[in-house]
Design an enzyme around this catalytic site. Structure first.
Site, PDB file in Angstrom:
ATOM      1  N   CYS A  98      -5.700  -1.333  -6.606  1.00 29.53           N
ATOM      2  CA  CYS A  98      -4.486  -1.538  -5.802  1.00 29.53           C
ATOM      3  C   CYS A  98      -4.257  -3.017  -5.502  1.00 29.53           C
ATOM      4  O   CYS A  98      -3.150  -3.518  -5.632  1.00 29.53           O
ATOM      5  CB  CYS A  98      -4.511  -0.694  -4.539  1.00 29.53           C
ATOM      6  SG  CYS A  98      -5.759  -1.148  -3.351  1.00 29.53           S
ATOM      7  N   CYS A 113      -4.348   7.049  -1.306  1.00 27.97           N
ATOM      8  CA  CYS A 113      -5.717   7.032  -1.833  1.00 27.97           C
ATOM      9  C   CYS A 113      -6.736   7.517  -0.795  1.00 27.97           C
ATOM     10  O   CYS A 113      -7.768   8.070  -1.148  1.00 27.97           O
ATOM     11  CB  CYS A 113      -6.077   5.640  -2.327  1.00 27.97           C
ATOM     12  SG  CYS A 113      -6.132   4.424  -1.019  1.00 27.97           S
ATOM     13  N   HIS A 134     -13.616   4.853  -1.872  1.00 24.15           N
ATOM     14  CA  HIS A 134     -12.547   4.034  -1.296  1.00 24.15           C
ATOM     15  C   HIS A 134     -12.698   2.563  -1.712  1.00 24.15           C
ATOM     16  O   HIS A 134     -11.708   1.872  -1.948  1.00 24.15           O
ATOM     17  CB  HIS A 134     -12.552   4.189   0.226  1.00 24.15           C
ATOM     18  CG  HIS A 134     -11.209   3.951   0.833  1.00 24.15           C
ATOM     19  ND1 HIS A 134     -10.044   4.421   0.284  1.00 24.15           N
ATOM     20  CD2 HIS A 134     -10.840   3.247   1.939  1.00 24.15           C
ATOM     21  CE1 HIS A 134      -9.018   4.036   1.024  1.00 24.15           C
ATOM     22  NE2 HIS A 134      -9.477   3.312   2.031  1.00 24.15           N
ATOM     23  N   TYR A 149     -10.080  -0.807  -4.576  1.00 17.80           N
ATOM     24  CA  TYR A 149      -9.426  -2.076  -4.222  1.00 17.80           C
ATOM     25  C   TYR A 149      -9.116  -2.994  -5.404  1.00 17.80           C
ATOM     26  O   TYR A 149      -8.128  -3.723  -5.369  1.00 17.80           O
ATOM     27  CB  TYR A 149     -10.233  -2.791  -3.136  1.00 17.80           C
ATOM     28  CG  TYR A 149      -9.873  -2.273  -1.765  1.00 17.80           C
ATOM     29  CD1 TYR A 149     -10.270  -0.998  -1.361  1.00 17.80           C
ATOM     30  CD2 TYR A 149      -9.095  -3.023  -0.903  1.00 17.80           C
ATOM     31  CE1 TYR A 149      -9.904  -0.508  -0.123  1.00 17.80           C
ATOM     32  CE2 TYR A 149      -8.732  -2.539   0.348  1.00 17.80           C
ATOM     33  CZ  TYR A 149      -9.136  -1.288   0.730  1.00 17.80           C
ATOM     34  OH  TYR A 149      -8.760  -0.791   1.947  1.00 17.80           O
ATOM     35  N   THR A 177      -3.877   4.946   7.914  1.00 20.61           N
ATOM     36  CA  THR A 177      -2.897   4.554   6.900  1.00 20.61           C
ATOM     37  C   THR A 177      -2.029   5.741   6.489  1.00 20.61           C
ATOM     38  O   THR A 177      -2.551   6.782   6.092  1.00 20.61           O
ATOM     39  CB  THR A 177      -3.635   4.006   5.671  1.00 20.61           C
ATOM     40  OG1 THR A 177      -4.328   2.829   6.068  1.00 20.61           O
ATOM     41  CG2 THR A 177      -2.675   3.665   4.547  1.00 20.61           C
ATOM     42  N   CYS A 199       0.837  -1.205   0.000  1.00 23.36           N
ATOM     43  CA  CYS A 199       0.000   0.000   0.000  1.00 23.36           C
ATOM     44  C   CYS A 199       0.867   1.249   0.000  1.00 23.36           C
ATOM     45  O   CYS A 199       1.841   1.341   0.734  1.00 23.36           O
ATOM     46  CB  CYS A 199      -0.875  -0.045   1.255  1.00 23.36           C
ATOM     47  SG  CYS A 199      -1.758   1.468   1.588  1.00 23.36           S
ATOM     48  N   GLU A 243       0.067   1.616   9.607  1.00 26.41           N
ATOM     49  CA  GLU A 243      -1.082   2.313  10.197  1.00 26.41           C
ATOM     50  C   GLU A 243      -0.740   2.843  11.593  1.00 26.41           C
ATOM     51  O   GLU A 243       0.176   2.339  12.244  1.00 26.41           O
ATOM     52  CB  GLU A 243      -2.284   1.358  10.281  1.00 26.41           C
ATOM     53  CG  GLU A 243      -3.058   1.207   8.984  1.00 26.41           C
ATOM     54  CD  GLU A 243      -2.305   0.552   7.837  1.00 26.41           C
ATOM     55  OE1 GLU A 243      -1.427  -0.291   8.120  1.00 26.41           O
ATOM     56  OE2 GLU A 243      -2.578   0.874   6.669  1.00 26.41           O
ATOM     57  N   GLU A 298      -6.145  -6.283   5.913  1.00 33.92           N
ATOM     58  CA  GLU A 298      -6.461  -5.046   5.191  1.00 33.92           C
ATOM     59  C   GLU A 298      -7.566  -5.295   4.159  1.00 33.92           C
ATOM     60  O   GLU A 298      -8.465  -4.470   3.984  1.00 33.92           O
ATOM     61  CB  GLU A 298      -5.219  -4.484   4.500  1.00 33.92           C
ATOM     62  CG  GLU A 298      -5.477  -3.086   3.962  1.00 33.92           C
ATOM     63  CD  GLU A 298      -4.519  -2.669   2.869  1.00 33.92           C
ATOM     64  OE1 GLU A 298      -3.747  -3.510   2.385  1.00 33.92           O
ATOM     65  OE2 GLU A 298      -4.572  -1.493   2.479  1.00 33.92           O
TER      66      GLU A 298
HETATM   67  C1  LIG Z   1      -4.997  -2.073   7.189  1.00 31.15           C
HETATM   68  C2  LIG Z   1      -6.119  -1.127   7.458  1.00 31.15           C
HETATM   69  C3  LIG Z   1      -6.016   0.184   7.016  1.00 31.15           C
HETATM   70  C4  LIG Z   1      -7.025   1.106   7.301  1.00 31.15           C
HETATM   71  N1  LIG Z   1      -6.862   2.416   6.922  1.00 31.15           N
HETATM   72  C5  LIG Z   1      -7.752   3.351   7.327  1.00 31.15           C
HETATM   73  C6  LIG Z   1      -7.541   4.734   7.074  1.00 31.15           C
HETATM   74  O1  LIG Z   1      -6.557   5.113   6.447  1.00 31.15           O
HETATM   75  N2  LIG Z   1      -8.445   5.625   7.514  1.00 31.15           N
HETATM   76  C7  LIG Z   1      -9.540   5.250   8.206  1.00 31.15           C
HETATM   77  O2  LIG Z   1     -10.317   6.115   8.586  1.00 31.15           O
HETATM   78  N3  LIG Z   1      -9.777   3.951   8.486  1.00 31.15           N
HETATM   79  C8  LIG Z   1      -8.902   2.994   8.060  1.00 31.15           C
HETATM   80  N4  LIG Z   1      -9.140   1.656   8.324  1.00 31.15           N
HETATM   81  C9  LIG Z   1     -10.275   1.326   9.141  1.00 31.15           C
HETATM   82  C10 LIG Z   1     -11.378   0.506   8.504  1.00 31.15           C
HETATM   83  O3  LIG Z   1     -12.224   1.307   7.742  1.00 31.15           O
HETATM   84  C11 LIG Z   1     -12.086  -0.197   9.671  1.00 31.15           C
HETATM   85  O4  LIG Z   1     -11.214  -1.214  10.124  1.00 31.15           O
HETATM   86  C12 LIG Z   1     -13.426  -0.776   9.311  1.00 31.15           C
HETATM   87  O5  LIG Z   1     -14.339   0.252   9.029  1.00 31.15           O
HETATM   88  C13 LIG Z   1     -13.964  -1.633  10.447  1.00 31.15           C
HETATM   89  O6  LIG Z   1     -13.976  -0.923  11.651  1.00 31.15           O
HETATM   90  P1  LIG Z   1     -13.307  -1.550  12.946  1.00 31.15           P
HETATM   91  O7  LIG Z   1     -11.920  -1.934  12.615  1.00 31.15           O
HETATM   92  O8  LIG Z   1     -13.525  -0.612  14.059  1.00 31.15           O
HETATM   93  O9  LIG Z   1     -14.070  -2.894  13.187  1.00 31.15           O
HETATM   94  P2  LIG Z   1     -15.505  -3.067  13.831  1.00 31.15           P
HETATM   95  O10 LIG Z   1     -16.369  -1.912  13.412  1.00 31.15           O
HETATM   96  O11 LIG Z   1     -15.373  -3.313  15.263  1.00 31.15           O
HETATM   97  O12 LIG Z   1     -16.013  -4.349  13.068  1.00 31.15           O
HETATM   98  C14 LIG Z   1     -15.797  -5.676  13.542  1.00 31.15           C
HETATM   99  C15 LIG Z   1     -17.047  -6.514  13.237  1.00 31.15           C
HETATM  100  O13 LIG Z   1     -18.150  -6.001  13.967  1.00 31.15           O
HETATM  101  C16 LIG Z   1     -19.240  -5.712  13.093  1.00 31.15           C
HETATM  102  N5  LIG Z   1     -19.933  -4.534  13.624  1.00 31.15           N
HETATM  103  C17 LIG Z   1     -19.392  -3.320  13.895  1.00 31.15           C
HETATM  104  N6  LIG Z   1     -20.335  -2.479  14.379  1.00 31.15           N
HETATM  105  C18 LIG Z   1     -21.493  -3.163  14.409  1.00 31.15           C
HETATM  106  C19 LIG Z   1     -22.829  -2.848  14.798  1.00 31.15           C
HETATM  107  N7  LIG Z   1     -23.144  -1.641  15.253  1.00 31.15           N
HETATM  108  N8  LIG Z   1     -23.765  -3.821  14.661  1.00 31.15           N
HETATM  109  C20 LIG Z   1     -23.446  -5.044  14.191  1.00 31.15           C
HETATM  110  N9  LIG Z   1     -22.203  -5.399  13.816  1.00 31.15           N
HETATM  111  C21 LIG Z   1     -21.232  -4.473  13.918  1.00 31.15           C
HETATM  112  C22 LIG Z   1     -18.600  -5.473  11.735  1.00 31.15           C
HETATM  113  O14 LIG Z   1     -19.498  -5.693  10.652  1.00 31.15           O
HETATM  114  C23 LIG Z   1     -17.467  -6.485  11.758  1.00 31.15           C
HETATM  115  O15 LIG Z   1     -17.931  -7.754  11.374  1.00 31.15           O
HETATM  116  C24 LIG Z   1      -8.164   0.700   8.009  1.00 31.15           C
HETATM  117  C25 LIG Z   1      -8.272  -0.629   8.431  1.00 31.15           C
HETATM  118  C26 LIG Z   1      -7.274  -1.532   8.166  1.00 31.15           C
HETATM  119  C27 LIG Z   1      -7.417  -2.950   8.669  1.00 31.15           C
END
Ligand SMILES: Cc1cc2nc3c(=O)[nH]c(=O)nc-3n(C[C@H](O)[C@H](O)[C@H](O)COP(=O)(O)OP(=O)(O)OC[C@H]3O[C@@H](n4cnc5c(N)ncnc54)[C@H](O)[C@@H]3O)c2cc1C
Lengths: 102, 480
Positions: free
Chosen positions: B297, B102, B290, B294, B189, B98, B255, B441
């Protein structure tokens, strides 16, 4: 030895190429040199070019360029000026095409 | 436009506060944990100056008419959206990881059209500020973190219902000069090697949570901002050479958890402040841009994985076996399928009232949902082809050891004629690109699979499909 020829050069960016555009370019340059053809490759948007050479990685040929302002030779994947041309013949035929358009 | 070297140099002039493994980093630009990610981001600057790639990496600004790096551009048509995807694939083929830019790119595009819409409704001044901000980015070629994801605490509760109000970034003070914000953004990121942070809300909001309806930009080294760098699987390998696998560019984006402790933001850099009814629109637009990425990339990253799998098959002497060929075909098929989705959602792009273009939301979400499966499948097949050494290879120190090194030379060898070290390097590259952090990711980047499913259901037009079936079954007539 012919007089100096300014060739504007444009590549597509090669997202998913069928041919290695840089390598084709080097082959064309080398063959021109051996043939005593004085080609000067310049950035595609530099004014005063005699001809535009577009080298695209695949037949989609999506490289942006000025439309019909000067003569063009287009390599796009294994095609030359939209007609199929095998990889082995590509550099040689391109040079011939450049010469024919001058 | 900045060059790669100018970009790296510009990072040295920042006062970015970064902690990693319990240490405050002094010279982060040269730190082994961070440098590979800087090298990857630097590619976005380098390729813009390379005639072979400039067609994808550069574009004419609609604001100034000047040639700019595409990562600072506002999409002006479907062609721009398609070029974005092609650009991402081309860069990934060079980095195998990465390159982080983006997210900010998608943030400015989402905010560009959303600020326009907010102004139309409320007579506010956000779009002018946003345009100025975009012009500033085009001028400086600054790298921007797209900061959307909040820590979120209890996922079952809204922002204002949390025990701790800081679980979502919010406004704690407003004055004539600007606002003061508090909270954190997770998984950021490229945060540590960016110049600015673009903060956006992470969920749709209601009136009681209007303090969380916040979009703004702050310098990466503004007072009150600090970054805690994330650990990755095998990150101590970054202190080695061959064992890193991809020694120059690392894995994923590097990250960070970004803390925003009472950070002041001048009004000129505030793009949403209280307009809770537009938070959902902004999140959705950002998510679609966003998710569009995918297939580009990850398509490019998969090209490298397919290449490495082909190479290891040859080194193992199995490249002519029919099941191996079939597996390579399957990997290409999956790669091109994800690419198709990204190209399709781009070519079906549509105009917004601001003049900027957005992608087809249904196709973008389908594409990203495919990523959460297909990349795992591509990696699974690569593990199948590579063999168990992927998991059991001793260290490069053993490989170079005067006494045991010769054993490694002898027993790590595959077909004759291929040096053992080449086989060793390809195995390490595959390990780096297909195991651990890289996979996660694909699952959660740009939102977890359920987020895509929700959008797909909403966009799927079930009523139309049901009507088709009812007509064909003779239940409804043409005129119904
Ligand atoms: C390598 C990597 C790079 C990233 N880069 C960026 C970045 O540059 N900028 C940025 O802003 N974000 C970034 N992200 C964040 C990414 O968008 C989030 O990881 C993603 O939105 C999931 O949120 P979370 O990690 O908090 O997981 P969670 O929201 O905790 O999700 C875990 C599980 O719980 C479920 N869940 C969550 N909330 C609920 C609910 N209310 N009801 C029912 N089920 C639920 C989800 O569907 C999932 O199955 C990155 C993530 C990764 C892994």
């Amino acid at each position: 030895m012919t007089s100096l020829i300014k060739v504007g050069l444009k590549f597509c960016g090669s997202c998913n190429p069928h041919i290695q555009v840089g390598q084709i370019y080097r082959e064309i340059k080398e063959k021109a040199l051996r043939a005593g053809l004085d080609l000067r490759f310049r950035p595609w948007d530099e004014p005063g070019c005699d001809l535009l050479l577009v080298i695209s990685g695949c037949p989609a040929d999506c490289a942006e360029r000025p439309v019909h302002t000067i003569r063009e030779v287009i390599v796009a994947g294994e095609t030359l000026n939209r007609k199929p041309c095998s990889r082995e013949r590509l550099a040689k035929e391109t040079l011939t095409s450049i010469e024919s358009k001058l | 436009m900045r060059t790669d070297l100018e970009y790296i140099d510009s990072l040295r002039r920042l006062n970015t506060v970064i902690y990693a493994s319990g240490e405050k980093l002094d010279n982060f630009a040269d730190h082994p944990l961070i440098r590979p990610h800087i090298n990857a981001a630097a590619m976005t600057y380098k390729m813009a100056h390379d005639p072979e790639f400039e067609d994808l990496l550069t574009v004419k600004s609609h604001l100034t008419g000047r040639k700019i790096n595409r990562f600072t551009h506002i999409h002006q048509g479907p062609e721009d959206l398609v070029k974005k995807v092609k650009m991402l694939r081309a860069i990934s083929q060079q980095t195998g990881s990465c390159y982080q830019r983006c997210v900010g790119f998608d943030g400015i595009n989402a905010l560009y059209s959303t600020t326009y819409d907010i102004d139309q409704q409320y007579g506010s001044d956000y779009h002018r500020r946003m345009k100025n901000y975009v012009e500033h980015l085009q001028e400086t070629d600054n790298m921007v973190v797209g900061a959307m994801t909040d820590p979120k605490g209890d996922r079952g509760l809204k922002p204002g219902q949390q025990d701790d109000p800081d679980m979502y970034v919010h406004v704690i003070e407003k004055n004539d000069e600007g606002i003061v914000i508090r909270g954190a953004k997770t998984h950021q990121t490229g945060a540590v090697n960016s110049h600015e942070i673009l903060i956006m809300p992470t969920v749709a909001l209601t009136e009681e949570d209007k303090n969380y309806a916040l979009a703004c930009a702050v310098p990466i080294d503004a007072p009150g901002v600090l970054h805690i760098f994330g650990r990755q699987v095998n990150d101590s390998r970054k202190f080695d050479q061959i064992d890193q696998g991809n020694a120059c560019f690392g894995v994923v984006g590097g990250e960070a958890l970004t803390i925003l402790e009472d950070v002041f933001v001048p009004w000129e850099r505030v793009f949403m402040c209280g307009e809770y009814d537009f938070a959902g629109t902004l999140v959705e637009r950002f998510a679609c841009y966003h998710r569009q990425n995918y297939g580009g990339c990850k398509g490019g990253v998969s090209d490298v994985i397919v290449g490495a799998s082909t190479a290891i098959a040859k080194m193992n002497g199995v490249e002519r076996a029919s099941h191996i060929k079939d597996k390579i075909v399957e990997m290409i098929h999956l790669t091109e399928t994800v690419y198709c989705c990204s190209i399709a959602c781009s070519s079906q792009g549509r105009s917004t009232p601001s003049g900027a273009y957005g992608v087809d939301p249904l196709l973008a979400n389908v594409g990203k949902l495919n990523i959460t499966r297909f990349i795992y499948e591509i990696c699974r097949i690569s593990h199948d082809i590579a063999g168990g050494l992927l998991a059991t290879l001793p260290s490069e120190k053993d490989f170079k050891h005067p006494e045991i090194g010769p054993y490694m030379e002898k027993y790590i060898k595959g077909v004759s004629g291929t040096p053992s070290e080449e086989r060793y390097r390809i195995l390490r590259l595959l390990e780096n690109m297909t195991a651990g952090t890289a996979l996660v990711e694909s699952m959660h980047g740009a939102g977890s699979p359920q987020a895509q499913r929700v959008m797909i259901l909403r966009q799927g037009n079930l009523a139309h499909k049901e009507k088709l079936a009812r007509k064909m079954a003779g239940i409804e007539s043409e005129s119904d």
